[in-house]
Scaffold this motif. Structure first.
Motif, PDB file in Angstrom:
ATOM      1  N   SER A  21       0.922  -1.278  -0.103  1.00 45.76           N
ATOM      2  CA  SER A  21       0.026   0.050  -0.046  1.00 45.76           C
ATOM      3  C   SER A  21       0.665   1.229  -0.035  1.00 45.76           C
ATOM      4  CB  SER A  21      -0.899   0.087   1.350  1.00 45.76           C
ATOM      5  OG  SER A  21      -0.294   0.231   2.353  1.00 45.76           O
ATOM      6  N   THR A  22       0.136   2.436  -0.326  1.00 48.74           N
ATOM      7  CA  THR A  22       0.839   3.650  -0.023  1.00 48.74           C
ATOM      8  C   THR A  22       0.570   4.005   1.332  1.00 48.74           C
ATOM      9  OG1 THR A  22      -1.321   4.792  -1.157  1.00 48.74           O
ATOM     10  CG2 THR A  22       0.458   4.245  -2.635  1.00 48.74           C
ATOM     11  N   SER A  60      -3.901   0.628  -2.500  1.00 49.25           N
ATOM     12  CA  SER A  60      -3.063  -0.390  -3.019  1.00 49.25           C
ATOM     13  C   SER A  60      -1.955  -0.064  -4.125  1.00 49.25           C
ATOM     14  CB  SER A  60      -3.928  -1.488  -3.780  1.00 49.25           C
ATOM     15  OG  SER A  60      -3.261  -2.637  -4.131  1.00 49.25           O
ATOM     16  N   THR A  61      -0.752  -0.882  -3.851  1.00 50.03           N
ATOM     17  CA  THR A  61       0.184  -0.631  -4.837  1.00 50.03           C
ATOM     18  C   THR A  61      -0.013  -1.915  -5.975  1.00 50.03           C
ATOM     19  OG1 THR A  61       1.637  -2.086  -3.778  1.00 50.03           O
ATOM     20  CG2 THR A  61       1.817   0.372  -3.287  1.00 50.03           C
TER      21      THR A  61
END
Length: 517
Positions: free
Chosen positions: A340-341, A514-515
């Protein structure tokens, strides 16, 4: 034409009967929904027709050369295999055919004319089969299905032991579709699947030309893809034409008719018995009394099926928590790499928050990071004061040899046997279920054992990770009612909008952090 015939099937576990003299027939092109409450034997039936389990009595007959694809809710994937390796196993039978073709070619030089003609015919059949099942474009087919089910984003070279429940289901589903079987057997395929891929599977099954048997408790999904219902109840299997809604209409009508006939007959029996009792001793009326008695003796008595106990969930509540349940500051979740960021999120007392989003983006990891069970990559998650936490995990492995009673006793050692039995009975378990080992229970029954632990623990915050997976319709409805009545706070991961609508005070799409998207 009949593809599968099941004749006079009987099966049970110990003294607990599952089927009694059940028959079933699958015809070409039929799209069947196999339904019934948790523990009625749906997965057991699938295991018997696929040969994984031998029935106590009866026979199972498949048509010749029928290839069956089975999506099993309990399949385990081997550590060390990549997603690509698992998908390639879909073509194992084609590699065997190729090997067979090579052996035939090696023998051709020594064959006489008749044998050579036979060999040429067999080679033509093998070649046609290889072409039809995309043998010469295997890699591109794997890439294509991988993209459709979102496996390319995860990485086809990723080890399957690192995948979430939903990602594993997608891998097994992709393997099944690559196999191109003549018959699909699907055991709760929507469990762990996110909304986008449930829609994709729905379209796939709507356009599927061959037959399939589908076990599901997801009613909107069932209604959109099946044209026949087989209902499993009280060791019987009954066929209904139409979707689930049509089945319910006919089923309720039949039930009402049977109850009315039963009540009429009971009144008649009472009147006859009363007449016989009053008149058998008198000479003048003895013959009439004997005539009534004969009628009673010949009467086929209507029996009503025993009503299954419905679950009753009432969460025990602890004292009120502090105002804030948790707060995250620039929280980055993940394992070896970020999922995640930075996440900045807070929850106040009384809120009922739902996390949604695709599989594998880190919803479970976020939940575990908030609880402090997973170490974040950076940032922090701070829990509030006076929290009494109840956590329902998506997947948990119980000791397979313990009974339901022992499983509850381990959590509540101070309970008497009566209290343990009462707690399980309230969750819909009969005496035979309560004394059964956990390993012979269905997925839904095992979930109810875990829910039994949760509702009997005093809590003021519930963290629930996909609690509806495997639960039957009655249990889902009761769980929703209980969560609506719960005065504490709730943090819920769920892919079923019809479950959390009317319950959630806030719905958060986790894809925003989310990444992996």
């Amino acid at each position: 034409m009949s593809i599968l015939n099941v004749v006079n099937l009987s099966h049970g576990f110990g003294d607990r009967a599952i089927f009694n003299n059940v028959s079933f027939r699958l015809l070409k092109g039929e799209h069947i929904g196999l339904i019934g409450a948790n523990g009625e034997g749906k997965s057991t039936f699938m295991n018997i027709v696929t040969g994984k389990l031998m029935p106590d009595d009866g026979k199972v007959e498949w048509s010749k050369n029928v290839r069956v694809g089975y999506l099993d809710q309990h399949t385990v994937l081997e550590k060390g295999m990549s997603i690509r390796d698992v998908l390639k196993t879909a073509f194992a039978f084609l590699f065997e055919l190729e090997e067979n073709m090579n052996q035939i070619c090696d023998k051709m030089g020594d064959a006489d004319e008749d044998t050579l003609n036979e060999m040429m015919e067999e080679l033509a059949y093998i070649q046609e089969t290889l072409t039809m099942h995309d043998f010469y474009i295997i890699d591109s087919k794997i890439e294509e299905v991988g993209r459709a089910l979102g496996l390319s984003e995860i990485g086809l070279d990723r080890d399957v032991s690192e995948l979430s429940g939903g990602q594993r289901t997608k891998v097994l589903l992709a393997k099944l579709l690559l196999e191109k079987p003549d018959i699909l057997l699907l055991d709760e395929p929507t469990n762990y699947l996110d909304t986008v891929h449930i829609e994709w599977l729905k379209r796939y099954l709507q356009e599927y030309e061959n037959a399939f048997i589908l076990i599901s408790h997801d009613i909107p999904f069932l209604n959109s893809v099946v044209n026949l219902i087989y209902h499993m109840e009280n060791q019987e299997l009954n066929r209904y034409v139409g979707d689930y809604d049509k089945f319910m209409e006919v089923y309720e009508m039949k039930k009402a008719q049977l109850t009315a006939a039963y009540n009429r007959q009971q009144q008649e029996i009472k009147d006859l018995e009363d007449f016989v009792a009053r008149n058998k001793a008198r000479v003048a009326t003895r013959n009439m009394a004997m005539s009534r008695q004969k009628k009673l003796d010949k009467m086929e008595v209507i029996e009503l099926a025993k009503e299954k106990p419905k679950p009753e969930f009432n969460f025990k509540e602890a004292r009120a928590s502090g105002r804030y349940i948790f707060e995250t500051k620039d929280l980055v979740i993940g394992y070896d790499e970020p999922l995640s960021t930075p996440i900045n999120l807070s929850m106040e007392r009384g809120e009922k928050i739902v996390f949604t989003g695709a599989n594998g983006i880190g919803k479970t990891t976020l939940l575990r990071s908030i609880l402090g069970l997973n170490k974040p990559i950076s940032g922090s998650a701070t829990l509030g004061d006076y929290l009494y936490i109840g956590y329902f995990e998506q997947e948990i492995t119980a000791d397979p040899n313990t009974t339901c009673i022992e499983e509850i006793w381990k959590t509540f050692p101070s309970y008497t046997q009566y209290e343990v039995r009462s707690a399980l009975a309230k969750c819909g378990f009969t005496t035979k279920h309560i004394e059964s080992q956990v390993r012979v229970l269905s997925g839904g029954e095992q979930a109810k054992v875990r829910l039994c632990k949760l509702i009997n623990t005093e809590t003021n915050i519930l963290l629930l990770d996909e609690p509806t997976n495997h639960l039957d319709v009655d249990a889902k409805d009761e769980l929703k009612r209980a969560l609506n009545a719960y005065k504490g706070s709730i943090l819920l991961i769920c892919h079923e909008p019809e479950f959390y609508e009317g319950l959630a005070t806030k719905v958060i799409d986790c894809t925003q952090w989310s990444t992996k998207i």
